[in-house]
Design a protein around this motif. Structure first.
Motif, PDB file in Angstrom:
ATOM      1  N   TYR A  61       0.835  -1.202   0.000  1.00  0.00           N
ATOM      2  CA  TYR A  61       0.000   0.000   0.000  1.00  0.00           C
ATOM      3  C   TYR A  61       0.873   1.257   0.000  1.00  0.00           C
ATOM      4  N   ARG A  65       1.069   4.235  -2.816  1.00  0.00           N
ATOM      5  CA  ARG A  65       0.760   5.636  -2.481  1.00  0.00           C
ATOM      6  C   ARG A  65       1.915   6.568  -2.846  1.00  0.00           C
ATOM      7  N   GLU A  80      -2.737   7.110   7.313  1.00  0.00           N
ATOM      8  CA  GLU A  80      -3.501   6.202   6.457  1.00  0.00           C
ATOM      9  C   GLU A  80      -3.302   4.743   6.866  1.00  0.00           C
ATOM     10  N   LEU A  84      -5.696   1.651   8.653  1.00  0.00           N
ATOM     11  CA  LEU A  84      -5.805   0.298   8.102  1.00  0.00           C
ATOM     12  C   LEU A  84      -5.396  -0.775   9.101  1.00  0.00           C
ATOM     13  N   PRO A 228      -7.022  10.588   1.455  1.00  0.00           N
ATOM     14  CA  PRO A 228      -5.865  10.316   0.592  1.00  0.00           C
ATOM     15  C   PRO A 228      -6.151  10.659  -0.867  1.00  0.00           C
ATOM     16  N   GLN A 299      -8.876   3.970   2.033  1.00  0.00           N
ATOM     17  CA  GLN A 299      -7.690   3.164   2.324  1.00  0.00           C
ATOM     18  C   GLN A 299      -7.991   1.675   2.234  1.00  0.00           C
ATOM     19  N   THR A 302      -8.330   0.717  -1.425  1.00  0.00           N
ATOM     20  CA  THR A 302      -7.044   0.690  -2.111  1.00  0.00           C
ATOM     21  C   THR A 302      -6.241  -0.540  -1.722  1.00  0.00           C
TER      22      THR A 302
END
Length: 413
Positions: A61, A65, A80, A84, A228, A299, A302
Motif C-alpha cells: 500500500y 501511495r 492512512e 488500516l 488520501p 484506504q 485501495t
C-alpha cells in the motif's frame, strides 16, 4: 538473546546427555529458551529477527501511495496505514519504512514539518504574513479553477490568461502565496501559514473574480479534507470544455482512476490518458468502486484492490472466455489508443485492462469482513489472500491452449 558462551554451554550440556530440566536449572533460564537453542530456532550469538509490524500488504500500500503521490508526507502516510490497522508508533513506522527504503524508493523523503520550522518561515515570515497589503486588484480575465488543481498550476493559468508572469501575479497577492508555492505539497498546512489562509483565499477570490467557497472546494491548497489523494492530470476532455488545452496537474481522490463522464483512464502523473471507448466495462468498474465507498474507507478499498491485482489470473480458463479477459482488453486498448499517437508500451494499459477484474475480486474480499478493517492488514488475512481466482467466474489460474495465447498475445503485465 543469551550471551554466546551461555548459549553454547546449553548445546554442550545437551550433547552430553543432560535433560532439558537439568540444563534449565543449571543455566538459570526457562525451559522454552533452552528448547529454542536445542531445536535450532535460535542460534548462539545471533539475535532473533524482530517481526515487522509493517506487513507486506501495508508495505505494498505504501509503495503504491508513494508512486501515485511523489510528494506525499510521511506523517500523512502514517495516518492512512494506522487507519488500516498498523499498531506501531509513528517512530516505529518511520523506522520500518526506512528499512524498506530500497523497495519503496523513498529517497530520503522524511517528514520534518511537524518537528521543526520551515527555514523560510522561521526567518521572519510570520512578520511578513502579518504585514498589511494594499487592496488586491481585479484581473480582467476570469479563470475558473479545475477540481483538485495545484496552486502553482492555477496561478500560472491566471498569469497566462492575463498576459502576465507568475511573479507579477504573486506581487499583488499576500506573501502567503509565495511561501505556499515553494512547497511541492499543496496540502501541507504549516502552523504558521494556517492563520493567514482565510485572508489569502479571499484575496485570490477578489483577484480572479471567483467565490471563496468555489476556490476552497477546488484547490487542495485551501482545503481541510485529509482524505488520501493521488497525483495525476485532469481529464483532458473536461479541461477542453473549459478552454484549457495543456495538461492540468491535479490531486484526485485515491480511488478515482476513470473520468466516468468521458470514459478516460486517468493515468499516473506524466503518462498520457487512455480512451476507454472500446472497454466500457472499465468505466462500469469505476462506478462499482464509487459505490464501495459507501461502506468502506478509501484506504480499505485501495488495500483490497492492491491485493486483488496480484490475484487476477494471467490466462482465461478457455478460448471462449478470451473476449471477457483482461488480456483481450489490453489489446483493444492498445489498438484504440495507438491510432491517437499513444505508445503501446505503457504500464497504464495493463493497469486499466486489469481494473474490472481487480475491482470484482476486491469487492468479494471486502464483503467478507465489512466491519473489521484491522483484519485487512494481516499477512494471512482471509480477505487479503483475496477471493481466490478459481471462484472468479470463469477466470481460473491455469495456462490456456496455444489458441488462447495466440489470440490474447500482446504486452504482458
Amino acid at each position: 538473546m543469551l550471551p554466546r558462551e551461555r548459549a553454547e554451554k546449553i548445546l554442550i550440556l545437551h550433547a552430553a546427555g543432560w535433560p532439558v530440566q537439568s540444563i534449565a536449572d543449571h543455566i538459570g533460564h526457562s525451559h522454552q529458551t533452552v528448547r529454542d537453542y536445542i531445536s535450532g530456532r535460535r542460534t548462539p550469538g545471533i539475535r532473533a529477527p524482530r517481526s515487522s509490524l509493517l506487513t507486506e500488504p501495508l508495505a505494498s500500500y505504501c509503495r503504491q501511495r508513494l508512486a501515485e503521490d511523489p510528494h506525499l508526507r510521511t506523517s500523512v502516510l502514517f495516518k492512512e496505514v494506522s487507519d488500516l490497522g498498523f499498531r506501531g508508533s509513528q517512530r516505529t513506522f518511520y523506522r520500518e519504512l526506512d528499512r524498506r527504503r530500497r523497495l519503496l524508493v523513498l529517497a530520503g523523503r522524511q517528514e520534518t514539518n511537524s518537528q521543526e520550522e520551515d527555514p523560510q518561515i522561521s526567518s521572519g515570515m510570520s512578520r511578513t504574513l502579518a504585514r498589511r497589503h494594499e487592496r488586491t486588484p481585479v484581473l480582467p480575465q476570469r479563470v475558473a479553477p479545475v477540481a483538485g488543481e495545484t496552486l502553482n498550476s492555477y496561478l500560472a493559468r491566471i498569469a497566462q490568461a492575463n498576459h502576465l508572469t507568475v511573479t507579477e501575479v504573486l506581487a499583488v497577492l499576500p506573501a502567503w502565496f509565495s511561501t505556499k508555492t515553494n512547497n511541492l505539497d499543496d496540502r501541507a498546512q504549516h502552523h504558521m501559514l494556517a492563520p493567514a489562509a482565510t485572508r489569502a483565499l479571499h484575496e485570490l477570490a477578489r483577484l480572479t473574480s471567483t467565490t471563496p467557497a468555489g476556490l476552497a472546494n477546488a484547490l487542495p491548497a485551501f482545503g481541510t479534507d485529509e482524505s488520501p489523494v493521488r497525483a495525476t492530470t485532469a481529464c483532458h476532455r473536461c479541461s477542453a470544455r473549459l478552454g484549457i488545452r495543456e495538461p492540468v496537474p491535479v490531486h484526485l481522490p485515491i480511488h478515482k482512476r476513470v473520468c466516468t463522464r468521458h470514459g478516460i483512464w486517468l493515468s499516473d502523473l506524466g503518462e498520457p490518458h487512455l480512451d476507454l471507448a472500446t472497454c466500457p466495462e472499465i468505466t462500469t468498474a469505476q462506478h462499482r468502486a464509487n459505490r464501495l465507498l459507501r461502506r468502506f474507507t478509501p484506504q480499505q478499498l485501495t488495500l483490497a484492490h492492491q491485493a486483488a491485482v496480484e490475484a487476477v489470473p494471467p490466462w482465461p480458463a478457455s478460448p471462449a472466455a478470451v473476449p471477457h479477459h483482461w488480456r483481450y482488453r489490453l489489446l483493444a486498448l492498445q489498438t484504440r489508443n495507438y491510432h491517437c499517437g499513444i505508445s503501446t508500451d505503457l504500464d497504464a494499459y495493463a493497469d486499466a485492462a486489469i481494473y474490472p477484474d481487480a475491482i470484482e475480486l476486491a469487492t468479494a474480499a471486502l464483503a467478507k469482513h465489512p466491519h473489521d478493517p484491522a483484519r485487512s492488514t494481516g499477512e494471512n488475512s482471509p480477505h487479503l489472500r483475496a477471493a481466490a481466482p478459481a471462484v472468479h467466474g470463469h477466470f481460473a489460474i491455469q495456462d490456456s491452449s496455444s489458441q488462447v495465447r495466440a489470440t490474447a498475445s500482446g504486452t504482458t503485465r
